[in-house]
Write a protein that holds these residues in place. Structure first.
Motif, PDB file in Angstrom:
ATOM      1  N   PRO A 163      13.455   9.008   1.494  1.00 28.87           N
ATOM      2  CA  PRO A 163      12.251   8.437   2.103  1.00 28.87           C
ATOM      3  C   PRO A 163      11.027   8.656   1.222  1.00 28.87           C
ATOM      4  O   PRO A 163      10.871   9.737   0.643  1.00 28.87           O
ATOM      5  CB  PRO A 163      12.104   9.217   3.414  1.00 28.87           C
ATOM      6  N   GLY A 164      10.222   7.630   1.088  1.00 29.33           N
ATOM      7  CA  GLY A 164       8.986   7.731   0.316  1.00 29.33           C
ATOM      8  C   GLY A 164       9.158   7.413  -1.157  1.00 29.33           C
ATOM      9  O   GLY A 164       8.193   7.112  -1.845  1.00 29.33           O
ATOM     10  N   ARG A 165      10.393   7.464  -1.663  1.00 31.99           N
ATOM     11  CA  ARG A 165      10.599   7.177  -3.082  1.00 31.99           C
ATOM     12  C   ARG A 165      10.623   5.664  -3.276  1.00 31.99           C
ATOM     13  O   ARG A 165      11.250   4.950  -2.502  1.00 31.99           O
ATOM     14  CB  ARG A 165      11.917   7.767  -3.559  1.00 31.99           C
ATOM     15  N   VAL A 166       9.946   5.222  -4.337  1.00 30.69           N
ATOM     16  CA  VAL A 166       9.956   3.793  -4.643  1.00 30.69           C
ATOM     17  C   VAL A 166      11.176   3.492  -5.509  1.00 30.69           C
ATOM     18  O   VAL A 166      11.334   4.066  -6.586  1.00 30.69           O
ATOM     19  CB  VAL A 166       8.668   3.365  -5.381  1.00 30.69           C
ATOM     20  N   PHE A 167      12.057   2.642  -4.997  1.00 28.18           N
ATOM     21  CA  PHE A 167      13.222   2.207  -5.759  1.00 28.18           C
ATOM     22  C   PHE A 167      12.856   0.919  -6.486  1.00 28.18           C
ATOM     23  O   PHE A 167      12.327  -0.012  -5.874  1.00 28.18           O
ATOM     24  CB  PHE A 167      14.414   1.937  -4.831  1.00 28.18           C
ATOM     25  N   SER A 168      13.158   0.876  -7.785  1.00 30.01           N
ATOM     26  CA  SER A 168      12.825  -0.333  -8.538  1.00 30.01           C
ATOM     27  C   SER A 168      13.815  -1.434  -8.164  1.00 30.01           C
ATOM     28  O   SER A 168      14.916  -1.180  -7.669  1.00 30.01           O
ATOM     29  CB  SER A 168      12.887  -0.065 -10.038  1.00 30.01           C
ATOM     30  N   ARG A 169      13.393  -2.660  -8.430  1.00 35.61           N
ATOM     31  CA  ARG A 169      14.241  -3.815  -8.185  1.00 35.61           C
ATOM     32  C   ARG A 169      15.600  -3.633  -8.883  1.00 35.61           C
ATOM     33  O   ARG A 169      16.651  -3.886  -8.306  1.00 35.61           O
ATOM     34  CB  ARG A 169      13.507  -5.032  -8.773  1.00 35.61           C
ATOM     35  N   GLU A 170      15.544  -3.174 -10.161  1.00 32.35           N
ATOM     36  CA  GLU A 170      16.766  -3.015 -10.954  1.00 32.35           C
ATOM     37  C   GLU A 170      17.697  -1.971 -10.330  1.00 32.35           C
ATOM     38  O   GLU A 170      18.907  -2.149 -10.275  1.00 32.35           O
ATOM     39  CB  GLU A 170      16.428  -2.598 -12.394  1.00 32.35           C
ATOM     40  N   ARG A 208       8.106  -0.681   2.819  1.00 33.28           N
ATOM     41  CA  ARG A 208       6.940  -0.969   1.991  1.00 33.28           C
ATOM     42  C   ARG A 208       7.348  -1.719   0.737  1.00 33.28           C
ATOM     43  O   ARG A 208       8.340  -1.362   0.104  1.00 33.28           O
ATOM     44  CB  ARG A 208       6.294   0.347   1.531  1.00 33.28           C
ATOM     45  N   THR A 209       6.569  -2.714   0.380  1.00 34.41           N
ATOM     46  CA  THR A 209       6.741  -3.367  -0.914  1.00 34.41           C
ATOM     47  C   THR A 209       5.672  -2.806  -1.825  1.00 34.41           C
ATOM     48  O   THR A 209       4.495  -2.824  -1.466  1.00 34.41           O
ATOM     49  CB  THR A 209       6.544  -4.895  -0.798  1.00 34.41           C
ATOM     50  N   VAL A 210       6.093  -2.264  -2.959  1.00 35.16           N
ATOM     51  CA  VAL A 210       5.122  -1.758  -3.920  1.00 35.16           C
ATOM     52  C   VAL A 210       5.078  -2.767  -5.058  1.00 35.16           C
ATOM     53  O   VAL A 210       6.001  -2.838  -5.879  1.00 35.16           O
ATOM     54  CB  VAL A 210       5.503  -0.347  -4.421  1.00 35.16           C
ATOM     55  N   ARG A 211       4.052  -3.576  -5.037  1.00 37.21           N
ATOM     56  CA  ARG A 211       3.956  -4.707  -5.945  1.00 37.21           C
ATOM     57  C   ARG A 211       4.163  -4.283  -7.402  1.00 37.21           C
ATOM     58  O   ARG A 211       3.559  -3.319  -7.860  1.00 37.21           O
ATOM     59  CB  ARG A 211       2.599  -5.387  -5.788  1.00 37.21           C
ATOM     60  N   GLY A 212       5.044  -4.998  -8.095  1.00 35.41           N
ATOM     61  CA  GLY A 212       5.308  -4.699  -9.500  1.00 35.41           C
ATOM     62  C   GLY A 212       6.243  -3.523  -9.703  1.00 35.41           C
ATOM     63  O   GLY A 212       6.637  -3.229 -10.824  1.00 35.41           O
ATOM     64  N   HIS A 213       6.618  -2.809  -8.629  1.00 27.25           N
ATOM     65  CA  HIS A 213       7.499  -1.651  -8.771  1.00 27.25           C
ATOM     66  C   HIS A 213       8.795  -1.832  -7.993  1.00 27.25           C
ATOM     67  O   HIS A 213       9.873  -1.816  -8.572  1.00 27.25           O
ATOM     68  CB  HIS A 213       6.792  -0.380  -8.308  1.00 27.25           C
ATOM     69  N   GLY A 214       8.704  -1.993  -6.710  1.00 27.75           N
ATOM     70  CA  GLY A 214       9.932  -2.113  -5.926  1.00 27.75           C
ATOM     71  C   GLY A 214       9.676  -1.884  -4.454  1.00 27.75           C
ATOM     72  O   GLY A 214       8.647  -2.321  -3.929  1.00 27.75           O
ATOM     73  N   TYR A 215      10.591  -1.143  -3.831  1.00 30.32           N
ATOM     74  CA  TYR A 215      10.528  -0.968  -2.380  1.00 30.32           C
ATOM     75  C   TYR A 215      10.696   0.496  -2.017  1.00 30.32           C
ATOM     76  O   TYR A 215      11.331   1.261  -2.733  1.00 30.32           O
ATOM     77  CB  TYR A 215      11.636  -1.769  -1.702  1.00 30.32           C
ATOM     78  N   ALA A 216      10.144   0.852  -0.858  1.00 31.44           N
ATOM     79  CA  ALA A 216      10.304   2.213  -0.353  1.00 31.44           C
ATOM     80  C   ALA A 216      10.385   2.153   1.164  1.00 31.44           C
ATOM     81  O   ALA A 216       9.869   1.224   1.789  1.00 31.44           O
ATOM     82  CB  ALA A 216       9.124   3.085  -0.776  1.00 31.44           C
ATOM     83  N   LEU A 217      11.055   3.159   1.722  1.00 33.96           N
ATOM     84  CA  LEU A 217      11.078   3.296   3.168  1.00 33.96           C
ATOM     85  C   LEU A 217      10.234   4.525   3.507  1.00 33.96           C
ATOM     86  O   LEU A 217      10.458   5.604   2.951  1.00 33.96           O
ATOM     87  CB  LEU A 217      12.527   3.490   3.647  1.00 33.96           C
ATOM     88  N   VAL A 218       9.283   4.357   4.374  1.00 30.70           N
ATOM     89  CA  VAL A 218       8.377   5.471   4.699  1.00 30.70           C
ATOM     90  C   VAL A 218       8.265   5.589   6.217  1.00 30.70           C
ATOM     91  O   VAL A 218       8.510   4.632   6.944  1.00 30.70           O
ATOM     92  CB  VAL A 218       6.969   5.234   4.117  1.00 30.70           C
ATOM     93  N   GLU A 219       7.898   6.788   6.638  1.00 35.20           N
ATOM     94  CA  GLU A 219       7.588   6.970   8.050  1.00 35.20           C
ATOM     95  C   GLU A 219       6.113   6.639   8.209  1.00 35.20           C
ATOM     96  O   GLU A 219       5.259   7.342   7.648  1.00 35.20           O
ATOM     97  CB  GLU A 219       7.864   8.406   8.481  1.00 35.20           C
ATOM     98  N   PRO A 220       5.785   5.547   8.928  1.00 33.39           N
ATOM     99  CA  PRO A 220       4.389   5.147   8.985  1.00 33.39           C
ATOM    100  C   PRO A 220       3.547   6.157   9.769  1.00 33.39           C
ATOM    101  O   PRO A 220       4.031   6.743  10.721  1.00 33.39           O
ATOM    102  CB  PRO A 220       4.422   3.799   9.698  1.00 33.39           C
ATOM    103  N   ARG A 221       2.317   6.347   9.315  1.00 33.39           N
ATOM    104  CA  ARG A 221       1.392   7.211  10.054  1.00 33.39           C
ATOM    105  C   ARG A 221       0.883   6.436  11.239  1.00 33.39           C
ATOM    106  O   ARG A 221       0.640   5.244  11.158  1.00 33.39           O
ATOM    107  CB  ARG A 221       0.230   7.618   9.155  1.00 33.39           C
TER     108      ARG A 221
END
Ligand code: CA
Length: 222
Positions: A163-170, A208-221
């Protein structure tokens, strides 16, 4: 204890590995080439795979690709290479760990135990109100089951692992479509569907979509 398959063509190393794994409590099977290894994987699936990269018949890479296409057995690669880029590639292609030859058997046992712990612990992931049960192939938000396709479930499970880590598209493509990357924007389409299904179940703000990086799953505040 988990059952280990060793695919290693060096007869001395193979014999020593099988014997020492069994002494350490891992029931072990040893195959000397790629074809016999693939047969063993199919007919008697192990819990852990120790794979030598340099085999006389098939490339270790090829075996890794086939293993990843059909299952999620943890794979530890034995390699003579000190080439960092090569090792990074192997990890990207789905190897879980590697050991450089020569190595001490104790280190191999410790790494195999760690892989096994991760696998056993890694079948269910919880992020906030989301629960992904990869083994049962189901996911829930609170009590509510999510109607996900197998690909959506794999994507969610991958992101939920960290959770919270941004995984790149690749990284995502390599993990979810090993050896067979989808065309054009398939990942984006699956992610959009996943996001819509999460939102419909009330799980807004998790993906979450992190533009130009990838995706992450987060626990929203709140
Ligand atoms: Ca070899």
């Amino acid at each position: 204890m988990p059952r280990v398959l060793v695919i290693e063509d060096d007869p001395d190393l193979g014999r020593i590995l099988k014997a020492s794994l069994e002494r350490a409590g891992f029931p072990a099977r040893w195959e000397r080439n790629g074809v016999a290894g693939l047969t063993a994987l199919r007919e008697d699936p192990p819990d852990l795979l120790v794979l030598d990269l340099g085999l006389p018949d098939l490339d270790g890479d090829e075996i890794l690709a086939r293993v990843r296409a059909t299952g999620d057995v943890p794979v530890l690669i034995l390699t003579a290479t000190r080439d960092l880029e090569r090792k990074v590639t192997l990890l990207r292609e789905g190897a879980d760990d590697y050991l450089e030859k020569p190595f001490h058997p104790e280190e191999l046992f410790a790494r195999l135990e760690a892989l096994w712990r991760r696998k056993v612990a890694g079948r269910r992931y919880r992020v906030g109100g989301l629960l992904v049960d990869r083994e049962a192939q189901r996911a829930f938000f609170g009590e509510r089951p999510l109607a996900l396709s197998p690909t959506e479930l794999e994507l969610l499970a991958l992101l939920a692992r960290r959770p919270g880590r941004v995984f790149s598209r690749e990284e995502i493509v390599a993990a979810v479509w090993p050896g067979d990357p989808p065309r054009s924007n398939a990942l984006e389409v699956h992610m959009a569907k996943l996001r819509a299904k999460l939102a419909r179940a009330g799980a807004r703000g998790y993906l979450r979509t992190v533009r130009g990086h990838g995706y992450a799953l987060v626990e929203p505040r709140e």
